[in-house]
Motif scaffolding. Structure first.
Motif, PDB file in Angstrom:
ATOM      1  N   LEU A  71      42.815  21.358  24.891  1.00 49.00           N
ATOM      2  CA  LEU A  71      42.933  22.192  26.087  1.00 49.00           C
ATOM      3  C   LEU A  71      42.883  21.354  27.358  1.00 49.00           C
ATOM      4  CD1 LEU A  71      40.617  25.127  24.969  1.00 49.00           C
ATOM      5  CD2 LEU A  71      43.050  25.349  25.533  1.00 49.00           C
ATOM      6  N   ASN A  72      42.025  20.361  27.395  1.00 48.75           N
ATOM      7  CA  ASN A  72      41.931  19.512  28.587  1.00 48.75           C
ATOM      8  C   ASN A  72      43.169  18.649  28.768  1.00 48.75           C
ATOM      9  OD1 ASN A  72      39.457  20.230  29.847  1.00 48.75           O
ATOM     10  ND2 ASN A  72      38.315  19.188  28.237  1.00 48.75           N
ATOM     11  N   LYS A  73      43.755  18.212  27.663  1.00 50.51           N
ATOM     12  CA  LYS A  73      45.007  17.446  27.760  1.00 50.51           C
ATOM     13  C   LYS A  73      46.139  18.312  28.311  1.00 50.51           C
ATOM     14  CE  LYS A  73      44.260  13.908  24.203  1.00 50.51           C
ATOM     15  NZ  LYS A  73      44.729  13.367  22.893  1.00 50.51           N
ATOM     16  N   ILE A  74      46.214  19.549  27.800  1.00 54.20           N
ATOM     17  CA  ILE A  74      47.246  20.460  28.289  1.00 54.20           C
ATOM     18  C   ILE A  74      47.026  20.756  29.775  1.00 54.20           C
ATOM     19  CG2 ILE A  74      48.223  22.774  28.085  1.00 54.20           C
ATOM     20  CD1 ILE A  74      47.539  22.740  25.144  1.00 54.20           C
ATOM     21  N   ALA A  75      45.777  21.017  30.169  1.00 51.74           N
ATOM     22  CA  ALA A  75      45.471  21.321  31.567  1.00 51.74           C
ATOM     23  C   ALA A  75      45.838  20.155  32.488  1.00 51.74           C
ATOM     24  CB  ALA A  75      43.988  21.660  31.714  1.00 51.74           C
ATOM     25  N   ASP A  76      45.636  18.939  32.008  1.00 56.09           N
ATOM     26  CA  ASP A  76      45.977  17.764  32.812  1.00 56.09           C
ATOM     27  C   ASP A  76      47.477  17.668  33.047  1.00 56.09           C
ATOM     28  OD1 ASP A  76      45.001  15.472  34.193  1.00 56.09           O
ATOM     29  OD2 ASP A  76      45.889  14.220  32.616  1.00 56.09           O
ATOM     30  N   LYS A  77      48.253  18.120  32.051  1.00 57.06           N
ATOM     31  CA  LYS A  77      49.709  18.128  32.199  1.00 57.06           C
ATOM     32  C   LYS A  77      50.155  19.282  33.098  1.00 57.06           C
ATOM     33  CE  LYS A  77      50.984  14.919  29.088  1.00 57.06           C
ATOM     34  NZ  LYS A  77      51.889  13.784  29.367  1.00 57.06           N
ATOM     35  N   GLY A  86      45.824  16.319  38.360  1.00 54.07           N
ATOM     36  CA  GLY A  86      44.834  16.001  39.381  1.00 54.07           C
ATOM     37  C   GLY A  86      43.856  17.098  39.712  1.00 54.07           C
ATOM     38  N   ARG A  87      44.068  18.322  39.194  1.00 52.94           N
ATOM     39  CA  ARG A  87      43.186  19.430  39.556  1.00 52.94           C
ATOM     40  C   ARG A  87      41.903  19.438  38.723  1.00 52.94           C
ATOM     41  NH1 ARG A  87      45.810  25.210  40.110  1.00 52.94           N
ATOM     42  NH2 ARG A  87      46.684  24.128  41.922  1.00 52.94           N
ATOM     43  N   TYR A  88      42.018  19.076  37.447  1.00 58.48           N
ATOM     44  CA  TYR A  88      40.856  19.060  36.561  1.00 58.48           C
ATOM     45  C   TYR A  88      40.669  17.648  36.020  1.00 58.48           C
ATOM     46  CZ  TYR A  88      41.656  24.096  36.614  1.00 58.48           C
ATOM     47  OH  TYR A  88      41.852  25.396  37.001  1.00 58.48           O
ATOM     48  N   GLN A  89      39.421  17.212  35.945  1.00 60.48           N
ATOM     49  CA  GLN A  89      39.101  15.901  35.390  1.00 60.48           C
ATOM     50  C   GLN A  89      38.408  16.105  34.041  1.00 60.48           C
ATOM     51  OE1 GLN A  89      38.376  16.520  38.883  1.00 60.48           O
ATOM     52  NE2 GLN A  89      40.472  15.747  39.052  1.00 60.48           N
ATOM     53  N   SER A  90      39.175  16.592  33.087  1.00 62.01           N
ATOM     54  CA  SER A  90      38.659  16.881  31.746  1.00 62.01           C
ATOM     55  C   SER A  90      37.513  17.882  31.775  1.00 62.01           C
ATOM     56  CB  SER A  90      38.203  15.593  31.042  1.00 62.01           C
ATOM     57  OG  SER A  90      38.099  15.807  29.647  1.00 62.01           O
ATOM     58  N   ASP A  91      37.558  18.797  32.761  1.00 63.54           N
ATOM     59  CA  ASP A  91      36.535  19.838  32.819  1.00 63.54           C
ATOM     60  C   ASP A  91      37.153  21.227  32.903  1.00 63.54           C
ATOM     61  OD1 ASP A  91      37.488  19.600  35.389  1.00 63.54           O
ATOM     62  OD2 ASP A  91      35.600  18.917  36.257  1.00 63.54           O
ATOM     63  N   PHE A  92      38.429  21.329  32.536  1.00 64.50           N
ATOM     64  CA  PHE A  92      39.067  22.644  32.424  1.00 64.50           C
ATOM     65  C   PHE A  92      38.423  23.421  31.283  1.00 64.50           C
ATOM     66  CE2 PHE A  92      42.236  25.282  30.242  1.00 64.50           C
ATOM     67  CZ  PHE A  92      42.642  26.120  31.269  1.00 64.50           C
ATOM     68  N   ALA A  93      38.218  22.745  30.156  1.00 66.56           N
ATOM     69  CA  ALA A  93      37.552  23.339  28.995  1.00 66.56           C
ATOM     70  C   ALA A  93      36.280  22.555  28.698  1.00 66.56           C
ATOM     71  CB  ALA A  93      38.478  23.332  27.779  1.00 66.56           C
ATOM     72  N   VAL A  94      35.208  23.263  28.310  1.00 68.04           N
ATOM     73  CA  VAL A  94      33.919  22.632  28.051  1.00 68.04           C
ATOM     74  C   VAL A  94      33.415  23.092  26.688  1.00 68.04           C
ATOM     75  CG1 VAL A  94      31.528  22.392  28.826  1.00 68.04           C
ATOM     76  CG2 VAL A  94      33.374  22.573  30.514  1.00 68.04           C
ATOM     77  N   GLN A  95      32.987  22.139  25.871  1.00 67.49           N
ATOM     78  CA  GLN A  95      32.408  22.481  24.575  1.00 67.49           C
ATOM     79  C   GLN A  95      30.981  22.969  24.793  1.00 67.49           C
ATOM     80  OE1 GLN A  95      32.450  19.338  21.653  1.00 67.49           O
ATOM     81  NE2 GLN A  95      31.157  20.463  20.219  1.00 67.49           N
TER      82      GLN A  95
END
Length: 842
Positions: A485-491, A495-504
């Motif tokens: 999910l974080n990889k998809i969000a980065d695409k 620049g909007r999310y720094q691997s914090d779009f999804a959190v385990q």
């Protein structure tokens, strides 16, 4: 002999409760034996043949109060008699001595009877002198409770007694703002009806009640009204509120404190072990009281006059029933799971294999426990009622099937349907061997995530993906999905999310519980990521296994993802309930100009993404609101790849064909049906073995486990091995053969998790601390658990290579420095002497 044995047992029970046959120092004896009582002849008719027309009798035990006056009449019967046969005899004795209380016992079965309150209540231990003494000053009046006027401002009058006279409330223009600012909680119509239904039941002589109320309808607020009703009318001195999960403990304390603190004090038991008696409301987990039989050691049966069980069918199951029934007085159960929800189950068949049948039986027990054998609770308010009244929202169910997710529990196994290159439909059936591990390929996970994000509801203010919770199979599955999910969000949003779009958010993740609170409060990894004046969480998706199911309150959730099969009806209802609450998104927007531009600020829908046919499984012919056709099997150029799937012209899902790219992954805590069947078969085998049964009955565990190792394990008949049994129950640690046998013989309700064992070991350690170290408990807990649970941390501490903590993810240098000096050495020494590390092995 039977009578003598009963006397011996009763003597022991009295001594355990602190009663004295002989003086001890300055404490006088408070048990009088064989007291002669003169019987008033007007009572002889009620006694029947017990007295042969005599006018004198002998009280077996007369228990005295602290001033030496009669307090309790204890009538003893031989072991072969029901103690209730002495009821009328004891009543006459009690009246002669002006005693209000009676205990009836045959040494094995005991009843406590308050002659002013009705019927005897079964107890498992005897009350203490102090507890009965305080109880004797308490004179409940059911009529006073039943007649008490309760209006919609019943709670508000505790929050702000003079609210009606305040100018802001009297002004129609300011009233709603006044109510919101002071967080005043008026009871809704259906909540008032629940309170009135209980009052009616009390007026009819009832003392057990069950509220069946859908998730999101405010069961805790309703419980607060009931608590106030009992305490205000002096029908309770103290209330016990039982929950079954740690996070619900603090949540309940917070709610009761916010609503009732001006009138009553609320405490969490484990935080106030020594002075909980000063509070009127005590909140605790069932597990806290079960640990080392704490409920019998620390409490007397008369300590609480009202016991409320939250999520009743969970918190009174198995051994927890003993805690619930230990206390005399009124009992109220709260549940979100209606009994008729399991309408698709054949109630006539003894189909113990079907998990729905297991839960049906649990619900039946719940209804019986609360005096609702007819199946009708004291009060019912369903999800459909809530939707009809505009209180709740029904989900829009999105049926998203892949080639691997169709009928979950076919009689023939797990059936996967797919279409071949010629367009022909085929079925693939996975048998027992396929269920020992759960299969998820990267392409399957990617496809799930892509489908979810492509169809998810958007936030009506910021246009982001709406706040969402995804439920997964296991911790590692959650980690994989979070990464994808974080990889998809980065695409999608560079620049909007720094691997914090999804959190385990799972139990293995540090501060996971705090993450759930921050997600509710809209500050998980910050807020206002798109609009600075809009307080919505920067993190948009929480990926969990089961932490955010029961009792989690986050009303602005717009999407739920079932990325796993669900076998428990209760879990399914609870998960669905996370999205049913209404919400106005303008409450979080602090920009007047933008507020005017939001056209649809109210939450009127949420989506439930069902990738595994769970809705169909639980609700038979389910009417799906939206059906998504996911990519069928297609070969790519020569190597079996499917064609790229593009999401919003940004993200390419490549990956191999779903079935061709299968990899295995360990199942989650709920297990698979075939695993449970394997374990059930083992249970049947050992229960039929007379040697095992005799050994366990005699408490000879060494003989029992030795026999099972030699005669049951590794035999061709069932080929049971410890490794396979551990996998079958999805244990996260190396459970022992003794534990497996204890579970088989219902001595324990379930296997404790690694985290529960850690909590228990730390509780033993911290019980020895002096009060001057109480402020250091959080630091000690982090250090203690890290040392026990992590090989690398143990190695660093034992070798004194403390510099390595600078890069250690489990115990940081800061964590270590927070530990008082003497405990840095003491804790490792304690663990080596008193803690078995083998129980924490994987």
């Amino acid at each position: 002999m039977s009578e003598a044995t009963a006397r011996i047992k009763i003597n022991k029970l009295l001594e355990n409760a602190g009663w004295r046959f002989f003086a001890e120092g300055d404490k006088p004896a408070n048990i009088r034996l064989e007291s002669v009582v003169t019987i008033n002849k007007s009572h002889l008719d009620a006694l029947g043949d017990d007295f042969d027309n005599t006018t004198t009798g002998f009280i077996d035990f007369l228990l005295l109060d602290e001033k030496g006056f009669p307090l309790v009449v204890l009538e003893a019967k031989s072991e072969d008699k029901d103690p209730l046969v002495g009821k009328e005899q004891a009543r006459t004795y009690a009246k002669s001595f002006k005693c209000r209380f009676v205990i009836l016992s045959n040494g094995n079965l005991h009843y406590f009877w308050d002659l002013q309150r009705g019927n005897p209540n079964q107890i498992t231990s005897f009350p203490t002198q102090d507890s009965v003494g305080h109880y004797s000053k308490f004179e409940p009046d059911p009529k006073r409770l039943a007649d008490k006027p309760v209006d919609d401002d019943f709670i508000v009058l505790s929050q702000r007694p003079n609210y009606q006279s305040e100018a802001a409330y009297q002004s129609e223009n300011e009233r709603s703002g006044f109510i919101r600012h002071h967080k005043l909680r008026f009871l809704r119509t259906y909540q008032l009806k629940a309170v009135h239904a209980l009052q009616k039941a009390v007026s009819e002589g009832g003392d057990r009640f069950l509220f069946e109320m859908a998730t999101g309808t405010g069961k805790t607020l309703t419980a607060a009204a009931i608590i106030k009703l009992f305490l205000h009318t002096l029908n309770a001195r103290r209330v016990l509120f039982l929950v079954d999960r740690l996070e619900l403990e603090e949540q309940a304390r917070k709610v009761f404190t916010e609503l009732l603190s001006s009138d009553f004090q609320t405490v969490v038991y484990k935080e106030r072990r020594d002075d909980w008696r000063h509070a009127e409301i005590v909140v605790t987990t069932v597990q806290s009281l079960l640990f080392n039989n704490k409920y019998q050691e620390r409490f007397s049966p008369t300590d609480f006059d009202l016991v409320i069980s939250d999520e009743a069918h969970r918190s009174i199951g198995g051994n927890a029933q003993a805690v619930f029934e230990y206390f005399v007085g009124y009992k109220l159960g709260l549940t979100a799971t209606p009994r008729d929800y399991l309408r698709g189950v054949d109630t006539r068949a003894a189909n113990v294999r079907d998990p729905r049948e297991t839960e049906r039986r649990m619900l039946m027990d719940t209804y019986r426990t609360f005096g609702c054998e007819s199946g009708q609770p004291t009060y019912r308010y369903s999800l459909l009622d809530g939707v009809k009244d505009g209180v709740l929202i029904n989900p829009t169910v999105v049926d998203a099937r892949t080639e691997v997710t169709t009928q979950l529990l076919s009689d023939d196994g797990f059936v996967a349907t797919f279409t071949d290159d010629e367009g022909e439909d085929h079925e693939e059936v996975y048998k027992q061997r396929d269920f020992e591990k759960r299969f998820y390929s990267e392409s399957t996970n990617s496809l799930f995530c892509k489908t979810f994000l492509e169809n998810a509801l958007r936030d009506p203010v910021s246009g982001e993906i709406g706040k969402s919770i995804i439920f997964t199979v296991s911790q590692s599955h959650a980690a994989s999905l979070t990464q994808i999910l974080n990889k998809i969000a980065d695409k999608m949003y560079p620049g909007r999310y720094q691997s914090d779009f999804a959190v385990q958010v799972t139990s293995h993740v540090k501060d996971a519980q705090q993450f759930t609170i921050q997600f509710t409060n809209n500050n998980l990894h910050g807020f206002g990521n798109v609009i600075s004046t809009y307080r919505t969480s920067k993190a948009r998706v929480c990926v969990t296994v089961g932490m955010m199911t029961t009792g989690y309150d986050c009303p602005d959730i717009l999407n739920l993802g079932l990325f796993r099969p669900i076998f428990s009806p209760t879990d399914f209802i609870q998960i669905k309930g996370r999205g049913t609450r209404r919400h106005n998104f303008l409450d979080l927007l602090f920009d007047a100009e933008r507020r005017g531009a939001v056209t649809a600020p109210d939450k009127t829908a949420f989506k439930l993404f069902d990738f595994f046919g769970n809705c169909e499984y639980f609700e038979e012919e389910f009417n799906y609101d939206e059906i998504l056709k996911l990519p069928a099997r297609r070969k790519g150029p020569g190597d079996g790849e499917i064609d790229p799937v593009v999401l919003e012209d940004t993200y390419e899902h490549l990956g191999r064909d779903i079935l061709a790219g299968i990899k295995v992954e360990e199942i989650g805590v709920e297990g698979m049906k075939i695993d449970r069947m394997f374990f059930d078969q083992f249970v049947e085998a050992v229960k039929e073995d007379e040697v095992v049964a005799d050994a366990i009955e005699a408490g000879d565990w060494e003989r029992a486990t030795d026999h099972v190792r030699r005669e049951v394990l590794n035999k061709p008949e069932g080929y049971y091995t410890l490794d396979k049994l551990r996998k079958a129950v999805a244990a996260d640690r190396r459970i022992t053969l003794r534990e497996i046998l204890e579970k088989a013989y219902d001595i324990i309700p379930r296997f404790k998790s690694r985290n529960e064992l850690l909590d228990e070991e730390f509780a033993k350690f911290v019980a020895e601390l002096t009060t001057d170290q109480s402020s250091s408990v959080p630091a000690l807990e982090t250090y203690f658990k890290a040392y026990v649970n992590d090989d690398r941390v143990r190695g660093i501490i034992d070798r004194k290579q403390f510099a390595e903590l600078a890069t250690n993810p489990v115990l940081s240098m800061g964590d270590y420095e927070n530990v008082p000096d003497k405990y840095r050495t003491l804790i490792p020494e304690y663990v080596k002497d008193y803690v078995s590390l083998n129980q924490f092995a994987s």
